[in-house]
Design an enzyme around this catalytic site. Structure first.
Site, PDB file in Angstrom:
ATOM      1  N   GLU A 309      -0.462  10.150  -2.055  1.00 29.92           N
ATOM      2  CA  GLU A 309      -0.992   8.745  -2.654  1.00 29.92           C
ATOM      3  C   GLU A 309      -2.178   8.453  -1.923  1.00 29.92           C
ATOM      4  O   GLU A 309      -2.211   7.005  -1.722  1.00 29.92           O
ATOM      5  CB  GLU A 309       0.460   7.675  -2.488  1.00 29.92           C
ATOM      6  CG  GLU A 309       0.655   7.297  -1.032  1.00 29.92           C
ATOM      7  CD  GLU A 309       1.839   8.212  -0.445  1.00 29.92           C
ATOM      8  OE1 GLU A 309       1.843   9.617  -0.996  1.00 29.92           O
ATOM      9  OE2 GLU A 309       2.655   7.870   0.115  1.00 29.92           O
ATOM     10  N   HIS A 333       4.537   8.880 -10.086  1.00 31.23           N
ATOM     11  CA  HIS A 333       4.909   8.856  -8.379  1.00 31.23           C
ATOM     12  C   HIS A 333       3.805   8.434  -7.700  1.00 31.23           C
ATOM     13  O   HIS A 333       3.846   7.189  -7.158  1.00 31.23           O
ATOM     14  CB  HIS A 333       5.675   9.881  -8.064  1.00 31.23           C
ATOM     15  CG  HIS A 333       6.254   9.764  -6.532  1.00 31.23           C
ATOM     16  ND1 HIS A 333       7.496   9.462  -6.532  1.00 31.23           N
ATOM     17  CD2 HIS A 333       5.614   9.998  -5.451  1.00 31.23           C
ATOM     18  CE1 HIS A 333       7.865   9.393  -5.205  1.00 31.23           C
ATOM     19  NE2 HIS A 333       6.393   9.917  -4.203  1.00 31.23           N
ATOM     20  N   GLU A 334       2.639   8.974  -7.584  1.00 29.71           N
ATOM     21  CA  GLU A 334       1.666   8.632  -6.779  1.00 29.71           C
ATOM     22  C   GLU A 334       0.848   7.335  -7.120  1.00 29.71           C
ATOM     23  O   GLU A 334       0.471   6.648  -6.200  1.00 29.71           O
ATOM     24  CB  GLU A 334       0.448   9.806  -6.913  1.00 29.71           C
ATOM     25  CG  GLU A 334       1.239  10.887  -6.239  1.00 29.71           C
ATOM     26  CD  GLU A 334       2.122  11.324  -5.384  1.00 29.71           C
ATOM     27  OE1 GLU A 334       1.960  10.536  -4.398  1.00 29.71           O
ATOM     28  OE2 GLU A 334       2.827  12.022  -5.052  1.00 29.71           O
ATOM     29  N   HIS A 337       2.893   4.488  -5.750  1.00 26.60           N
ATOM     30  CA  HIS A 337       2.716   4.298  -4.214  1.00 26.60           C
ATOM     31  C   HIS A 337       1.486   3.397  -4.309  1.00 26.60           C
ATOM     32  O   HIS A 337       1.564   2.870  -3.209  1.00 26.60           O
ATOM     33  CB  HIS A 337       2.235   5.546  -3.645  1.00 26.60           C
ATOM     34  CG  HIS A 337       3.285   6.300  -3.027  1.00 26.60           C
ATOM     35  ND1 HIS A 337       4.317   5.928  -2.150  1.00 26.60           N
ATOM     36  CD2 HIS A 337       3.778   7.585  -3.390  1.00 26.60           C
ATOM     37  CE1 HIS A 337       5.223   6.606  -1.758  1.00 26.60           C
ATOM     38  NE2 HIS A 337       4.792   7.676  -2.460  1.00 26.60           N
ATOM     39  N   GLU A 356       9.300   5.906  -0.138  1.00 32.44           N
ATOM     40  CA  GLU A 356       9.733   6.760  -1.201  1.00 32.44           C
ATOM     41  C   GLU A 356      10.681   6.455  -2.008  1.00 32.44           C
ATOM     42  O   GLU A 356      10.632   6.793  -3.415  1.00 32.44           O
ATOM     43  CB  GLU A 356      10.035   8.265  -0.580  1.00 32.44           C
ATOM     44  CG  GLU A 356       8.837   8.732   0.326  1.00 32.44           C
ATOM     45  CD  GLU A 356       7.679   8.938  -0.538  1.00 32.44           C
ATOM     46  OE1 GLU A 356       7.696   9.010  -1.608  1.00 32.44           O
ATOM     47  OE2 GLU A 356       6.594   9.276   0.277  1.00 32.44           O
ATOM     48  N   ASP A 411       7.810  15.110   9.392  1.00 32.43           N
ATOM     49  CA  ASP A 411       7.510  15.738   8.112  1.00 32.43           C
ATOM     50  C   ASP A 411       8.872  16.215   7.669  1.00 32.43           C
ATOM     51  O   ASP A 411       8.976  16.479   6.419  1.00 32.43           O
ATOM     52  CB  ASP A 411       6.754  17.142   8.438  1.00 32.43           C
ATOM     53  CG  ASP A 411       5.046  16.613   8.256  1.00 32.43           C
ATOM     54  OD1 ASP A 411       4.921  15.455   7.967  1.00 32.43           O
ATOM     55  OD2 ASP A 411       4.378  17.435   9.090  1.00 32.43           O
ATOM     56  N   TYR A 419      13.945   9.500  -1.223  1.00 24.85           N
ATOM     57  CA  TYR A 419      13.793   9.374  -2.507  1.00 24.85           C
ATOM     58  C   TYR A 419      14.762   9.113  -3.670  1.00 24.85           C
ATOM     59  O   TYR A 419      14.979   8.030  -4.242  1.00 24.85           O
ATOM     60  CB  TYR A 419      13.232  10.860  -2.979  1.00 24.85           C
ATOM     61  CG  TYR A 419      11.726  11.193  -2.478  1.00 24.85           C
ATOM     62  CD1 TYR A 419      11.939  11.762  -1.238  1.00 24.85           C
ATOM     63  CD2 TYR A 419      10.657  11.175  -3.184  1.00 24.85           C
ATOM     64  CE1 TYR A 419      10.768  12.387  -0.461  1.00 24.85           C
ATOM     65  CE2 TYR A 419       9.694  11.360  -2.606  1.00 24.85           C
ATOM     66  CZ  TYR A 419       9.475  12.001  -1.127  1.00 24.85           C
ATOM     67  OH  TYR A 419       8.344  12.319  -0.600  1.00 24.85           O
TER      68      TYR A 419
HETATM   69  N1  BES Z   1       3.850  10.817   0.154  1.00 24.23           N
HETATM   70  C1  BES Z   1       4.798  11.948  -0.396  1.00 24.23           C
HETATM   71  C2  BES Z   1       4.228  13.224   0.145  1.00 24.23           C
HETATM   72  C3  BES Z   1       4.550  13.088   1.577  1.00 24.23           C
HETATM   73  C4  BES Z   1       5.890  12.993   2.023  1.00 24.23           C
HETATM   74  C5  BES Z   1       3.688  14.075   2.342  1.00 24.23           C
HETATM   75  C6  BES Z   1       6.234  13.235   3.369  1.00 24.23           C
HETATM   76  C7  BES Z   1       4.096  13.819   3.805  1.00 24.23           C
HETATM   77  C8  BES Z   1       5.355  13.705   4.229  1.00 24.23           C
HETATM   78  C9  BES Z   1       4.208  12.141  -2.062  1.00 24.23           C
HETATM   79  O1  BES Z   1       4.210  10.709  -2.379  1.00 24.23           O
HETATM   80  C10 BES Z   1       5.428  12.463  -2.391  1.00 24.23           C
HETATM   81  O2  BES Z   1       6.504  12.099  -2.555  1.00 24.23           O
HETATM   82  N2  BES Z   1       5.196  13.602  -3.144  1.00 24.23           N
HETATM   83  C11 BES Z   1       6.305  14.287  -4.152  1.00 24.23           C
HETATM   84  C12 BES Z   1       6.075  13.872  -5.224  1.00 24.23           C
HETATM   85  C13 BES Z   1       7.484  13.928  -6.076  1.00 24.23           C
HETATM   86  C14 BES Z   1       8.682  13.287  -5.428  1.00 24.23           C
HETATM   87  C15 BES Z   1       7.338  13.247  -7.430  1.00 24.23           C
HETATM   88  C16 BES Z   1       6.069  15.852  -3.777  1.00 24.23           C
HETATM   89  O3  BES Z   1       5.020  16.320  -3.368  1.00 24.23           O
HETATM   90  O4  BES Z   1       6.967  16.731  -4.257  1.00 24.23           O
HETATM   91 ZN    ZN Z   2       6.103   9.736  -2.688  1.00 21.86          ZN
END
Ligand code: BES
Ligand code: ZN
Length: 640
Positions: A309, A333-334, A337, A356, A411, A419
């Site tokens: 995001e 989703h993005e 955010h 999340e 991470d 989520y």
């Molecule tokens: N912010 C996250 C990606 C992220 C999370 C990067 C933790 C680093 C550490 C992003 O918004 C996300 O949640 N992406 C998901 C999307 C899905 C849940 C719709 C993905 O990448 O799968």
């Molecule tokens: Zn996210």
């Protein structure tokens, strides 16, 4: 070569074949009071910076992008405000940076060189950069710290792609991924979501390439290798982002558009055509979008996430380009955010569910309005099943939305719990208080906390005051605390349901039991996520010839839809359905999104026979993957 990842919980998204029964754990629980006595929920344990003494207000970057050296070099100037009068040093986060000089300026005085020291490197946190304050800097209430530095080719935030790993194959590509704590590997700064900064940047690139950032990208910028950016709204460090490549722009709506390589531009405009509508829908529901333009950047296949995001410029994996807009929940989703996360930000990574979970909730709301309730229900049920699988793999203490979190790697923290349990919690509140009351609460929350950070405990108090106590007798604080501090799901959680998925699951059972023939399964009429559910409901003991039959009839091994392929190849690996292994390997080499490949490797590694094969396939594909993805697969293949 890469930083060692220390997993807090080795979560894998999907390990089991069939949906397992929901078994919320009944282990003893942590209440607010009983969180370990030394644990401080307001503290970010993943920064070295002394944010109780100084906070950064503004960042100025001047960086040259050197593709030959795989290096950014130049300077970062931090404007910092003093919080504590006795502070005599500034500590910043770094990882793998070479620091050349540090100069400090106070007011209109001349800059003076400051002495500095890089501390020992911690495997997850990197190395603290301690800067000594002398002379008038010792007492100045505000000062500018200018650091000249270079990044390492192994910077964990930066992926330097050779032309061969791009769509066009002619130009190199660079992109950053700063979340969770990787910003420090390309900028020395206070790398914590609890500090918000504005930024400006001058970026020098090879003249034929375009640079974009999480800032005021100009769709009409002259392509001359000299780019200037400004991000006037204060953001946390994990949202500072850059990408450089043979990038072009195409508009979608009035304030929306997409950047990507020309080879993917048309497909991206088609796939994400609903972006402007999504933006307007979100504004109607949750208040104004406060960031100016909203553009997308579709990255090369190695991008490790579905989306990221980055403000004003969401990053997306090209694996979403299914040709039928079936995977745009990631875009919803993005975009969401832009409110939950970017506008109101989790104070520490332990509070990640506020980013999340809230975003997953809004994502579903957007999907409902823009597409249909049925489509949102399908996504809800699929997410719920992923959550149940995770409960099986996560210790009870870690099943809380906000457990103590002081060691490990952000991470690897929380996965689907933040989520999907977060989403179910907010849906529970919505159902109990009614949509109108709940939406008013959320809108007010975004207003009251805009451009601020928030801890779980602050949210709890805010929720108590503005929703629970304002509408007494509906949900108690104790019930809310159960969601936040206890494992599993409360008994009165509202379990999502989808008629379409129930029908698909019933057909999977009926066909497996030979009650119907495969042409009675109307898979060609189904949305891709319904096919996903059908595959997940095939029984464990299905014979190999029946796998061949379903594969042939539904075209699973050659599916162009990344979610269908992911689901199928996990099954293929778990069941050792070897006729499909060559397609499985093609899948592993198509996209580097961790969610798509890591569970397939994990399933091979765990089927009792194929660990060596999985390692071999990984060695062949490794060059296509991002360091974050590599670290995660190495764990699954017991290579670290
Ligand atoms: N912010 C996250 C990606 C992220 C999370 C990067 C933790 C680093 C550490 C992003 O918004 C996300 O949640 N992406 C998901 C999307 C899905 C849940 C719709 C993905 O990448 O799968
Ligand atoms: Zn996210």
């Amino acid at each position: 070569m890469f930083r060692a990842t220390i997993p807090l919980i080795a979560f894998s998204f999907v390990l089991a074949l069939t949906a397992c029964s929901p078994k919320p754990s009944e282990e003893p629980v942590a209440s607010t009071e009983s969180i370990t006595s030394t644990y401080n929920p307001a503290r970010d344990y993943f920064t070295f910076s002394n944010t109780d003494q100084f906070v950064t207000k503004h960042l100025e970057l001047d960086l040259t992008v050197d593709f030959d050296a795989r290096q950014l070099r130049g300077s970062a100037s931090l404007n910092m405000e003093r919080i504590s009068s006795d502070a005599r040093e500034i500590i910043l986060d770094t990882r793998d940076l070479t620091i050349e000089t540090v100069n400090i300026t106070v007011g209109d005085n001349e800059a003076t060189a400051a002495s500095f020291e890089l501390g020992e490197t911690h495997p997850v946190m990197g190395a603290p950069l301690t800067i000594k304050l002398q002379g008038n800097a010792e007492s100045a209430s505000s000062l500018d710290v200018k650091i000249s530095y270079r990044t390492s080719p192994d910077s964990t935030a930066l992926q330097w792609l050779p032309p061969g790993l791009t769509a066009g194959g002619k130009h190199p590509f660079l992109f950053s991924q700063s979340q969770a704590i990787h910003a420090r590997s390309w900028i020395p700064l206070q790398d914590t979501p609890s500090v918000r900064i504005t930024y400006a940047a001058k970026i020098h690139t090879p003249s034929e390439l375009l640079a974009v950032m999480s800032a005021n990208n100009n769709p009409d910028a002259a392509r001359d290798g000299e780019y200037e950016f400004e991000m006037p709204q204060p953001i946390p460090s994990y949202l500072v982002a850059i990408a450089v490549g043979n990038i072009y722009f195409s508009p979608i709506g009035e304030e929306t558009g997409v950047y990507t390589e020309p080879e993917m531009l048309e497909a991206s405009v088609y796939e994400f055509a609903d972006t402007q509508t999504m933006l307007e829908t979100a504004e109607d529901m949750f208040g104004p979008y406060r960031w100016g333009r909203y553009d997308l950047l579709v990255l090369p296949p190695s991008f490790p996430y579905g989306g990221m995001e980055n403000p004003r410029l969401s990053y997306l994996t090209p694996s979403l380009l299914a040709g039928d807009r079936s995977l745009v929940a990631v875009l919803a989703h993005e975009l969401a955010h832009s409110w939950s996360g970017n506008l109101v930000t989790n104070a520490t990574w332990r509070d990640g569910w506020l980013n999340e979970g809230m975003t997953s909730y809004i994502e579903k709301r957007l999907m409902e309005v823009i597409y249909s309730t049925e489509r949102a229900d399908v996504d809800n049920v699929i997410s719920y099943h992923e959550l149940l699988l995770d409960f099986d793999n996560v210790s009870p203490e870690r099943q809380a939305l906000a457990p103590p979190f002081e060691t490990g790697d952000p991470d690897d923290f929380q996965g689907t719990i933040h989520y999907h349990k977060g989403n179910l919690f907010l849906q529970y509140l919505e159902t109990n208080f009614g949509r109108e009351t709940f939406d008013a609460f959320i809108g007010q929350y975004f207003d009251d906390y805009s451009f601020k950070t928030i801890t779980t405990e602050q949210f709890l108090d805010y929720l108590d005051k503005n929703l629970l106590s304002a509408n007494p007798g509906i949900v108690s604080r104790a019930q809310v605390e159960q969601w936040i501090y206890q494992p599993g799901l409360p008994d009165d959680a509202i379990i999502p349901h989808s008629d379409a998925l129930d029908a698909a699951a019933a057909l999977a059972k009926a066909w497996s039991a030979d009650e119907i023939s495969i042409d009675q399964v109307p898979a060609s009429d189904w949305a891709p996520m319904v096919v996903v559910h059908f595959i997940n409901n095939l029984p464990d003991d299905l014979a190999q010839n029946r796998l061949a039959e379903v594969d042939g009839a539904l075209g699973l091994s050659q599916s162009k839809n990344a979610e269908i392929a992911r689901t199928w190849f996990i099954q293929v690996a778990q069941r050792r359905y070897e006729p499909a292994y060559k397609y499985l390997e093609i899948h592993l080499n198509r996209f580097g999104r961790t969610r798509l490949v890591k569970p397939v490797y994990a399933a091979l590694a765990e089927n009792g026979e194929d660990l060596d094969l999985a390692r071999q396939m990984f060695e062949n594909a490794r060059g296509l993957y991002h360091p974050i993805t590599i670290a995660s697969i190495e764990l699954a293949l017991k290579l670290r």
